[in-house]
Write a protein that holds these residues in place. Structure first.
Motif, PDB file in Angstrom:
ATOM      1  N   ALA A 172      -1.200  -0.422  16.158  1.00 21.02           N
ATOM      2  CA  ALA A 172      -1.806   0.885  16.431  1.00 21.02           C
ATOM      3  C   ALA A 172      -2.475   1.406  15.169  1.00 21.02           C
ATOM      4  N   PRO A 173      -3.744   1.823  15.247  1.00 21.89           N
ATOM      5  CA  PRO A 173      -4.463   2.256  14.039  1.00 21.89           C
ATOM      6  C   PRO A 173      -3.733   3.344  13.257  1.00 21.89           C
ATOM      7  N   ASP A 174      -3.148   4.321  13.926  1.00 21.93           N
ATOM      8  CA  ASP A 174      -2.466   5.387  13.197  1.00 21.93           C
ATOM      9  C   ASP A 174      -1.245   4.870  12.438  1.00 21.93           C
ATOM     10  N   LEU A 175      -0.638   3.799  12.943  1.00 20.73           N
ATOM     11  CA  LEU A 175       0.534   3.232  12.289  1.00 20.73           C
ATOM     12  C   LEU A 175       0.160   2.439  11.040  1.00 20.73           C
ATOM     13  N   VAL A 176      -0.951   1.718  11.087  1.00 23.71           N
ATOM     14  CA  VAL A 176      -1.282   0.800   9.994  1.00 23.71           C
ATOM     15  C   VAL A 176      -2.482   1.275   9.176  1.00 23.71           C
ATOM     16  N   ASP A 177      -2.905   2.511   9.353  1.00 23.83           N
ATOM     17  CA  ASP A 177      -4.029   3.053   8.591  1.00 23.83           C
ATOM     18  C   ASP A 177      -3.620   3.256   7.133  1.00 23.83           C
ATOM     19  N   VAL A 178      -4.326   2.588   6.223  1.00 21.86           N
ATOM     20  CA  VAL A 178      -4.017   2.702   4.792  1.00 21.86           C
ATOM     21  C   VAL A 178      -5.233   3.188   4.006  1.00 21.86           C
ATOM     22  N   THR A 179      -6.188   3.807   4.684  1.00 22.01           N
ATOM     23  CA  THR A 179      -7.417   4.240   4.013  1.00 22.01           C
ATOM     24  C   THR A 179      -7.116   5.175   2.851  1.00 22.01           C
ATOM     25  N   GLY A 180      -6.310   6.187   3.100  1.00 20.54           N
ATOM     26  CA  GLY A 180      -5.978   7.131   2.040  1.00 20.54           C
ATOM     27  C   GLY A 180      -5.179   6.488   0.936  1.00 20.54           C
ATOM     28  N   ALA A 181      -4.237   5.618   1.294  1.00 16.72           N
ATOM     29  CA  ALA A 181      -3.412   4.959   0.286  1.00 16.72           C
ATOM     30  C   ALA A 181      -4.256   4.070  -0.620  1.00 16.72           C
ATOM     31  N   VAL A 182      -5.212   3.344  -0.048  1.00 17.63           N
ATOM     32  CA  VAL A 182      -6.076   2.489  -0.867  1.00 17.63           C
ATOM     33  C   VAL A 182      -6.898   3.334  -1.842  1.00 17.63           C
ATOM     34  N   GLY A 183      -7.332   4.495  -1.390  1.00 20.34           N
ATOM     35  CA  GLY A 183      -8.096   5.366  -2.281  1.00 20.34           C
ATOM     36  C   GLY A 183      -7.282   5.881  -3.446  1.00 20.34           C
ATOM     37  N   ARG A 184      -5.939   5.851  -3.309  1.00 27.07           N
ATOM     38  CA  ARG A 184      -5.066   6.328  -4.386  1.00 27.07           C
ATOM     39  C   ARG A 184      -4.514   5.197  -5.251  1.00 27.07           C
ATOM     40  N   VAL A 185      -4.922   3.975  -4.976  1.00 30.07           N
ATOM     41  CA  VAL A 185      -4.433   2.843  -5.767  1.00 30.07           C
ATOM     42  C   VAL A 185      -4.803   3.036  -7.232  1.00 30.07           C
ATOM     43  N   ARG A 186      -3.843   2.784  -8.101  1.00 34.32           N
ATOM     44  CA  ARG A 186      -4.125   2.866  -9.536  1.00 34.32           C
ATOM     45  C   ARG A 186      -3.203   1.919 -10.295  1.00 34.32           C
ATOM     46  N   MET A 187      -3.654   1.569 -11.469  1.00 34.91           N
ATOM     47  CA  MET A 187      -2.913   0.679 -12.349  1.00 34.91           C
ATOM     48  C   MET A 187      -2.222   1.507 -13.426  1.00 34.91           C
ATOM     49  N   GLU A 188      -0.961   1.179 -13.704  1.00 32.66           N
ATOM     50  CA  GLU A 188      -0.225   1.816 -14.788  1.00 32.66           C
ATOM     51  C   GLU A 188       0.295   0.730 -15.724  1.00 32.66           C
ATOM     52  N   VAL A 189       0.210   0.986 -17.011  1.00 27.98           N
ATOM     53  CA  VAL A 189       0.651   0.025 -18.022  1.00 27.98           C
ATOM     54  C   VAL A 189       1.646   0.733 -18.930  1.00 27.98           C
ATOM     55  N   TYR A 190       2.735   0.061 -19.238  1.00 28.17           N
ATOM     56  CA  TYR A 190       3.737   0.669 -20.106  1.00 28.17           C
ATOM     57  C   TYR A 190       4.360  -0.380 -21.009  1.00 28.17           C
ATOM     58  N   VAL A 191       4.949   0.090 -22.098  1.00 23.68           N
ATOM     59  CA  VAL A 191       5.646  -0.794 -23.023  1.00 23.68           C
ATOM     60  C   VAL A 191       7.139  -0.500 -22.928  1.00 23.68           C
ATOM     61  N   ARG A 192       7.939  -1.523 -23.126  1.00 19.07           N
ATOM     62  CA  ARG A 192       9.394  -1.408 -23.004  1.00 19.07           C
ATOM     63  C   ARG A 192      10.071  -2.115 -24.164  1.00 19.07           C
ATOM     64  N   ASP A 193      11.024  -1.428 -24.794  1.00 20.64           N
ATOM     65  CA  ASP A 193      11.840  -2.028 -25.842  1.00 20.64           C
ATOM     66  C   ASP A 193      13.008  -2.746 -25.172  1.00 20.64           C
ATOM     67  N   PRO A 194      13.070  -4.092 -25.222  1.00 22.26           N
ATOM     68  CA  PRO A 194      14.150  -4.805 -24.525  1.00 22.26           C
ATOM     69  C   PRO A 194      15.523  -4.550 -25.134  1.00 22.26           C
TER      70      PRO A 194
END
Length: 669
Positions: free
Chosen positions: A396-418
């Motif tokens: 069903a289109p309303d169930l699997v609609d990801v148009t808004g989610a794709v528009g909010r896709v973003r990359m985040e980068v972080y550093v971590r001290d092990p």
């Protein structure tokens, strides 16, 4: 002036040899606040391992330490509640027996709470490092799952910045459900806030505190508490059903119908309920266990979750809800099996220095378990998610609609001290890329992240040490990954950056994953960090071994020898002088070059067939390098990497050598 902060610590058989518990006690005794300004209340739950005597001995010498001797209950709840009842402080801080406070934690948290007039203050948390000693096992019925205790987690969004007036939804406070809070004692008493001895006790207490508080503050700029890395506990299905219903009752009692209530419902439903319907634990559970879990979650869904709430869920949880409502447990298992193994792939396209700032050019994409990309359907200007398996009822289109989610896709980068688990988010700018092929769309995020060691720790200099680089993608299928060494040649040139000036070196782990070393301890260590990028060339009767050098001092550096030891066989070794050539700081790495004699039959002063382990010798001190040299019977010399690239499990150099020898033997026969 009276006591500023009371710290309540429930204790239950941590063990006298438990280093983590010892570190917890020391951290509480070494706070920057004067002893008369704070008190420590250990609520001992009938320990039988000598802990009571140990704590009593501490209390005899420290007037601000109290020990409550309680009968055994098997749960931290009673200890917390009794501790809250006898606390004298203006504020009360809650922690567990194997957590550790930073020296200035209580002072800084108290000062900010007073300035903000906060009922609740959340101080920055860091997960303790992998391999840290653990406390006593937690399995009592009253204990909540420690959803905040997973190791190697990305930075919590709640700690993006200091907040004097935080919002539980905007600032992602629900992602901090554990008891680690500084709470006004007046607020606790006015609201009669106590822990309930029932499933999801932490979540119940925290949700009520958040929703009752007039002011919530967040101290994000420095770590306050290192949290015990205990594994998540597992509640059975019935306890989960009881606990979630109780959490929803708290939400109902403190909110009005509307978007806020729906979003809080959706958070707990997804994190505590729907997440249980996927992953390794679900797939490896016995069929009857899965059936019971399905039954309780279906009942909870039908009783408490209206369909309009689905809009606040990501697409995969929405699919699980649909299958719950349709009473299709077999399809849920099929969906979990098809989704298992999906992962984030992070590609490093370029690595360069820009005026003392390391710039990472990245592309990230979620891949299916088979390594192929995830494709979306395009229909009427909308993007529709395609389930990884052909499951009816999920179209069903309303169930699997990801148009808004794709528009909010973003990359985040972080550093971590092990070593400490501390993480810092890096400034990053990303865009969404799309490619259409016959009505199908592929989506990825790409962009640049910038690491300035002078300000990467929330405006402060990044401390010395090794920092892993991680990537996370938010959006349709969130995930996180390390950055693998690319096939193309990538710079490992270091620079002197920050104030005071410190050497900063991009490098690769033995697994082939990107890290950054701030202020290596020595010249040889800086070379060892990047030695996995070594190369070898055979010319005549010699092999020329070339190892990158991140930074060559103006003096040219000390005298260096390359020491080679035979891994098997007679254990021969030889030392060869090395020449160090400078590069261009921040642009081109220098080189360490050695000329090594090679012979098909071997000898005392030359490399013969076998595997050789190299190290650097400087001033009679040696540093192991992250590669090996394999010499075949034909005299061919190859570099053996210490680990595999692109996120595969690490392999020992010895195993690589055995495989190489077998391959050579096969060719010769």
């Amino acid at each position: 002036m009276g006591v500023k902060v009371s710290v309540v610590v429930p204790v239950s058989n941590p063990g006298l040899e438990n280093d983590a518990f010892g570190a917890c006690v020391r951290s509480l005794l070494e706070q920057s606040l004067p002893p008369e300004d704070y008190e420590v209340i250990f609520a001992d739950d009938g320990s039988t391992d000598g802990t009571r005597r140990r704590l009593d001995a501490v209390a005899e010498h420290r007037s601000n330490v109290r020990v409550l001797h309680l009968d055994h209950s098997g749960s931290p709840v009673r200890g917390r509640n009794v501790g809250l009842s006898v606390a004298r402080g203006e504020y009360v801080y809650l922690m567990n027996q194997c957590d550790r406070l930073e020296p200035y934690a209580l002072e800084r948290m108290h000062d900010m709470a007073v300035d903000a007039d906060a009922d609740v203050l959340v101080g920055r948390l860091a997960d303790a490092p992998r391999g840290a000693p653990r406390g006593a096992p937690r399995g009592a019925p009253g204990n909540a799952p420690r959803s905040g205790s997973r190791r190697n987690r990305p930075p919590r969004p709640a700690f993006a910045a200091n907040r004097f007036r935080a919002d539980i939804l905007r600032d992602h406070l629900l992602a901090l459900p554990t008891a680690h809070k500084l709470l006004s004692r007046e607020f606790l008493e006015s609201q009669q806030l106590r822990f309930l001895d029932r499933p999801l006790s932490d979540q119940l207490f925290t949700t009520r505190a958040y929703l009752s508080a007039k002011v919530i503050a967040v101290l994000a700029e420095e770590v306050c508490c290192h949290v015990d890395p205990a594994e998540e506990e597992t509640l059975d299905a019935e306890a989960l059903f009881e606990g979630l219903n109780a959490v929803f009752d708290v939400v109902d009692a403190h909110t009005e119908p509307g978007a806020q209530r729906d979003r809080i419902y959706a958070h707990w439903y997804r994190v505590l309920g729907l997440r249980r319907l996927g992953g390794t634990r679900f797939l490896t559970a016995a069929p009857d266990e899965r059936a019971i879990l399905f039954s309780f979650l279906r009942r909870l869904t039908l009783d408490r979750i209206p369909e309009n709430l689905d809009a606040h869920l990501p697409v995969r949880p929405r699919a699980r809800v649909a299958l719950l409502r349709q009473d299709r447990p077999e399809s849920l298992v099929e969906l979990a099996e098809a989704s298992h193994g999906a992962r984030l792939s992070a590609e490093l396209r370029d690595l360069r220095w820009d005026r003392g700032t390391l710039v990472l050019d990245l592309s990230v994409e979620i891949l299916q378990a088979d390594g192929g990309p995830i494709w979306f359907r395009e229909q009427d200007d909308r993007l529709l998610w395609t389930p990884p398996a052909p499951i009816k009822g999920l179209t069903a289109p309303d169930l699997v609609d990801v148009t808004g989610a794709v528009g909010r896709v973003r990359m985040e980068v972080y550093v971590r001290d092990p070593e400490t688990g501390v993480t810092y988010l890096l400034p990053a700018a990303s865009t969404v890329g799309r490619a259409s092929v016959k009505g199908r769309v592929r989506v990825w995020a790409s962009g640049e992240a910038r690491l300035d060691v002078g300000s990467a720790a929330m405006g402060r200099p990044l401390p010395p040490g090794m920092w892993e680089v991680h990537v996370r993608m938010r959006g349709v299928h969130p995930g996180r990954a390390r950055i693998a060494r690319p096939d193309a040649v990538t710079t490992c040139a270091g620079v002197l950056a920050g104030e005071p000036r410190r050497l900063v070196t991009p490098c690769w782990s033995e697994r082939g994953e990107l890290g950054v070393r701030v202020q290596p301890g020595s010249f040889s260590e800086s070379i060892a960090l990047v030695s996995s990028m070594a190369a070898v060339a055979r010319q005549g009767g010699h092999a020329f071994v070339v190892v990158p050098v991140p930074y060559v001092p103006p003096s040219g550096g000390p005298t260096v020898e390359l020491v080679l030891r035979e891994q098997d066989g007679r254990g021969r070794s030889m030392a060869v002088p090395a020449l160090v050539e400078p590069g261009i700081p921040g642009r081109v790495a220098g080189q360490l070059i050695t000329k090594v004699p090679v012979s098909r039959v071997g000898g005392e002063d030359c490399l013969g067939p076998g595997v050789w382990r190299p190290s650097l010798r400087i001033d009679q001190k040696e540093a192991d390098l992250r590669f090996g040299l394999a010499v075949s019977r034909a005299g061919q010399v190859d570099v053996l990497r210490a680990g595999r690239v692109r996120g595969a499990a690490p392999s020992k150099l010895r195993r690589l050598a055995v495989r190489l020898r077998r391959a050579v033997a096969t060719r010769l026969h």
